[in-house]
Design a protein around this motif. Structure first.
Motif, PDB file in Angstrom:
ATOM      1  N   GLY A 198      39.163  32.432  32.278  1.00 55.15           N
ATOM      2  CA  GLY A 198      38.859  31.276  33.109  1.00 55.15           C
ATOM      3  C   GLY A 198      38.681  31.615  34.577  1.00 55.15           C
ATOM      4  O   GLY A 198      38.893  30.778  35.452  1.00 55.15           O
ATOM      5  N   ILE A 199      38.293  32.877  34.851  1.00 52.95           N
ATOM      6  CA  ILE A 199      38.144  33.337  36.233  1.00 52.95           C
ATOM      7  C   ILE A 199      36.699  33.768  36.459  1.00 52.95           C
ATOM      8  O   ILE A 199      36.098  34.434  35.615  1.00 52.95           O
ATOM      9  CB  ILE A 199      39.098  34.512  36.523  1.00 52.95           C
ATOM     10  N   ALA A 200      36.136  33.381  37.598  1.00 54.57           N
ATOM     11  CA  ALA A 200      34.762  33.735  37.947  1.00 54.57           C
ATOM     12  C   ALA A 200      34.763  34.639  39.178  1.00 54.57           C
ATOM     13  O   ALA A 200      35.611  34.506  40.074  1.00 54.57           O
ATOM     14  CB  ALA A 200      33.940  32.482  38.234  1.00 54.57           C
ATOM     15  N   TYR A 201      33.790  35.552  39.216  1.00 56.24           N
ATOM     16  CA  TYR A 201      33.658  36.516  40.314  1.00 56.24           C
ATOM     17  C   TYR A 201      32.320  36.304  41.004  1.00 56.24           C
ATOM     18  O   TYR A 201      31.272  36.237  40.357  1.00 56.24           O
ATOM     19  CB  TYR A 201      33.741  37.951  39.785  1.00 56.24           C
ATOM     20  N   VAL A 202      32.359  36.230  42.324  1.00 54.98           N
ATOM     21  CA  VAL A 202      31.156  36.078  43.128  1.00 54.98           C
ATOM     22  C   VAL A 202      31.208  37.160  44.204  1.00 54.98           C
ATOM     23  O   VAL A 202      32.214  37.292  44.912  1.00 54.98           O
ATOM     24  CB  VAL A 202      31.080  34.688  43.786  1.00 54.98           C
ATOM     25  N   CYS A 203      30.141  37.959  44.325  1.00 59.88           N
ATOM     26  CA  CYS A 203      30.201  39.046  45.309  1.00 59.88           C
ATOM     27  C   CYS A 203      28.844  39.262  45.954  1.00 59.88           C
ATOM     28  O   CYS A 203      27.805  38.802  45.465  1.00 59.88           O
ATOM     29  CB  CYS A 203      30.699  40.345  44.675  1.00 59.88           C
ATOM     30  N   GLU A 366      50.171  43.499  30.221  1.00 56.72           N
ATOM     31  CA  GLU A 366      50.460  43.112  31.603  1.00 56.72           C
ATOM     32  C   GLU A 366      49.279  42.370  32.228  1.00 56.72           C
ATOM     33  O   GLU A 366      49.465  41.405  32.981  1.00 56.72           O
ATOM     34  CB  GLU A 366      50.809  44.351  32.438  1.00 56.72           C
ATOM     35  N   GLN A 367      48.070  42.800  31.896  1.00 59.31           N
ATOM     36  CA  GLN A 367      46.880  42.128  32.427  1.00 59.31           C
ATOM     37  C   GLN A 367      46.800  40.696  31.904  1.00 59.31           C
ATOM     38  O   GLN A 367      46.492  39.761  32.658  1.00 59.31           O
ATOM     39  CB  GLN A 367      45.623  42.892  32.022  1.00 59.31           C
ATOM     40  N   THR A 372      46.775  35.126  33.023  1.00 56.05           N
ATOM     41  CA  THR A 372      47.173  33.774  32.622  1.00 56.05           C
ATOM     42  C   THR A 372      47.766  33.031  33.812  1.00 56.05           C
ATOM     43  O   THR A 372      47.419  31.870  34.078  1.00 56.05           O
ATOM     44  CB  THR A 372      48.180  33.829  31.469  1.00 56.05           C
ATOM     45  N   ALA A 373      48.646  33.712  34.544  1.00 56.05           N
ATOM     46  CA  ALA A 373      49.256  33.086  35.719  1.00 56.05           C
ATOM     47  C   ALA A 373      48.227  32.843  36.808  1.00 56.05           C
ATOM     48  O   ALA A 373      48.186  31.758  37.429  1.00 56.05           O
ATOM     49  CB  ALA A 373      50.390  33.972  36.235  1.00 56.05           C
ATOM     50  N   LEU A 378      44.779  29.359  40.117  1.00 51.87           N
ATOM     51  CA  LEU A 378      43.486  29.040  40.717  1.00 51.87           C
ATOM     52  C   LEU A 378      43.000  27.667  40.282  1.00 51.87           C
ATOM     53  O   LEU A 378      42.416  26.916  41.078  1.00 51.87           O
ATOM     54  CB  LEU A 378      42.470  30.113  40.335  1.00 51.87           C
ATOM     55  N   ALA A 379      43.208  27.337  39.017  1.00 51.82           N
ATOM     56  CA  ALA A 379      42.743  26.038  38.512  1.00 51.82           C
ATOM     57  C   ALA A 379      43.532  24.888  39.112  1.00 51.82           C
ATOM     58  O   ALA A 379      42.982  23.826  39.410  1.00 51.82           O
ATOM     59  CB  ALA A 379      42.850  26.013  36.988  1.00 51.82           C
ATOM     60  N   GLU A 380      44.831  25.104  39.314  1.00 49.32           N
ATOM     61  CA  GLU A 380      45.691  24.024  39.808  1.00 49.32           C
ATOM     62  C   GLU A 380      45.791  24.007  41.327  1.00 49.32           C
ATOM     63  O   GLU A 380      46.215  23.000  41.910  1.00 49.32           O
ATOM     64  CB  GLU A 380      47.089  24.162  39.206  1.00 49.32           C
TER      65      GLU A 380
END
Length: 457
Positions: A198-203, A366-367, A372-373, A378-380
């Motif tokens: 659920g994470i997006a990367y913009v660069c 670990e990843q 997850t955290a 980021l979502a909250e």
């Protein structure tokens, strides 16, 4: 010596083929892409469409295991990386002076370079290796199997022809077709453990101007808001990337594709603002990557290997969200182990599967926990809540002892519990907090209101 077929010519495939070849194993590497990284790194990096490898144009951190494997197995490639503009950054370079040396400190070094630089150096070395044959533009269509309990892979099929091998290494990446081929052949299915991030990367990539300022000053490479991270990735030569990470559900993420919006946002984070303040030349459009997961794919279940004569390496085995930059490091560690034990693995892969569970799987777990955290935070947009954990992070930039522990985790030397869970670290963090009784965990990036003022609806 085992005859080995390697499927896939990315970092893991190239590294596996090279290290096997240098131990005398005859290797054939099959890569469906007809083009390879060459001498024109700028052209290859910015103007080579690679839809099957979307991460290729995003920033990479080549962590300590990459450098360690290269120095041990292929010091010529390490030298080639430096000659191509890669730079070494020791974690203690943050301080004016390094602390007294402790065993292992020499490993806490990042090779700062774009992915294409490592690919080009590996490609050049593989081309020089007499034991390795590279077949570019050659797509593996199927596996050759011999019935048994379990079945045995005896080679690969390309262009309708079977090419025999004692061992096949699947390094074809996170979209590997191998699990589907095994299921279709009636083998027990690989064991897959997958977690959406659920994470997006913009660069965006930049280059320092030859006649412009070059020193951003004493600034960290990362900053954070409750709902976003921002970081800078100094790379080979004068290039660097600015990256913003946010939730895939953030309604503003699409607007960041506009370079003006992206830069306006990035300039609100201290880490990236310092580098953008050097007036660099943009080298790319804004690049976007999402839809990522952490996925572990094991070719062994509770009953043992689901097939023999076949193992997986790189993203085909362990694909991790790029937050921590583990991919190249774990891929080359697997390549090193495969090369050292190829004959035994060809006869029975059980030992290799046990090694991956013992050595690589803990970093995957670990990843997953961290992502997850991070994904939830980021979502909250939640504020930091653990005062001591925040103090430990801040303390590392003042205290070399705590920085060493932080670096050991970052560079896959020790898991977090082992690195931080010592009396020495506890004592140093406690003293740091005692000197700062008013310390409150806080973010250094923009507030949501400041962000929304910069990002069009």
């Amino acid at each position: 010596m085992a005859r080995v077929a390697v499927i896939g010519g990315g970092i893991s495939g190239l590294g596996t083929a090279l290290l096997l070849g240098r131990r005398g194993h005859p290797v054939t590497l099959y890569e469906q892409e007809p083009r390879q990284a060459g001498e024109d790194l700028h052209r290859d990096f910015f103007h080579w469409p690679r839809p099957r490898t979307p991460q290729a144009v995003h920033p990479h951190s080549l962590l300590a295991p990459v450098r360690r494997v290269l120095l041990a197995e292929a010091p010529d490639i390490h030298a080639d990386l430096l000659a191509r503009g890669a730079r070494e950054w020791h974690e203690f370079d943050w301080f004016d002076e390094h602390p007294p040396h402790r065993p292992g400190d020499e490993y806490l070094v990042t090779l700062r370079a774009r992915r294409i630089v490592l690919e080009a150096a590996l490609t050049a070395a593989v081309r020089r290796e007499a034991s390795v044959e590279v077949r570019t533009g050659s797509r593996v269509e199927a596996l050759a199997l011999r019935e048994g309990a379990p079945a045995r892979v005896t080679g690969v099929v390309t262009g309708g022809r079977t090419h025999r091998a004692d061992l096949v290494v699947d390094a074809s990446g996170r979209r590997s077709p191998v699990p589907a081929w095994l299921r279709a052949a009636g083998c027990r299915p690989p064991v897959v453990d997958s977690h959406r991030t659920g994470i997006a990367y913009v660069c965006r990539w930049y280059r320092l101007r030859p006649d412009g300022p070059r020193d951003p000053g004493r600034v960290k490479t990362g900053s954070a808001s409750p709902f976003a991270f921002a970081g800078v990735f100094p790379s080979d030569g004068d290039t660097f990337a600015v990256s913003v990470v946010l939730s895939t559900g953030d309604p503003s993420r699409g607007a960041l594709r506009d370079p003006a919006v992206f830069e306006a946002v990035a300039r609100r984070f201290p880490a990236t603002a310092a580098w953008l303040g050097l007036d660099p030349e943009p080298q790319s459009p804004v690049l976007f990557m999402a839809g990522l997961d952490n996925r572990w794919t094991s070719l062994a279940d509770a009953a043992g290997p689901v097939v023999t004569g076949l193992v997986a390496a790189g993203d085909s085995l362990i694909h991790t969200n790029p937050t921590f930059g583990h991919g190249a490091a774990l891929g080359l560690l697997a390549a090193q182990h495969l090369a050292a034990h190829a004959d035994g693995i060809a006869a029975d892969p059980a030992e290799y599967h046990a090694w991956t569970r013992r050595t690589l799987r803990p970093w995957f777990d670990e990843q997953v926990t961290a992502d997850t955290a991070n994904g939830r935070r980021l979502a909250e947009g939640s504020p930091p809540s653990d005062r001591r954990a925040a103090a430990r992070t801040a303390c590392a930039f003042d205290d070399p002892v705590v920085m060493r522990a932080r670096a050991q985790v970052r560079h896959l030397v020790l898991p977090a519990d082992a690195a931080y869970g010592t009396e020495e670290i506890d004592r140093h963090v406690t003293a740091w907090l005692a000197a700062r009784p008013d310390f409150v965990p806080a973010y250094d990036g923009p507030t949501r209101a400041e962000w929304d003022a910069l990002v069009p609806a």
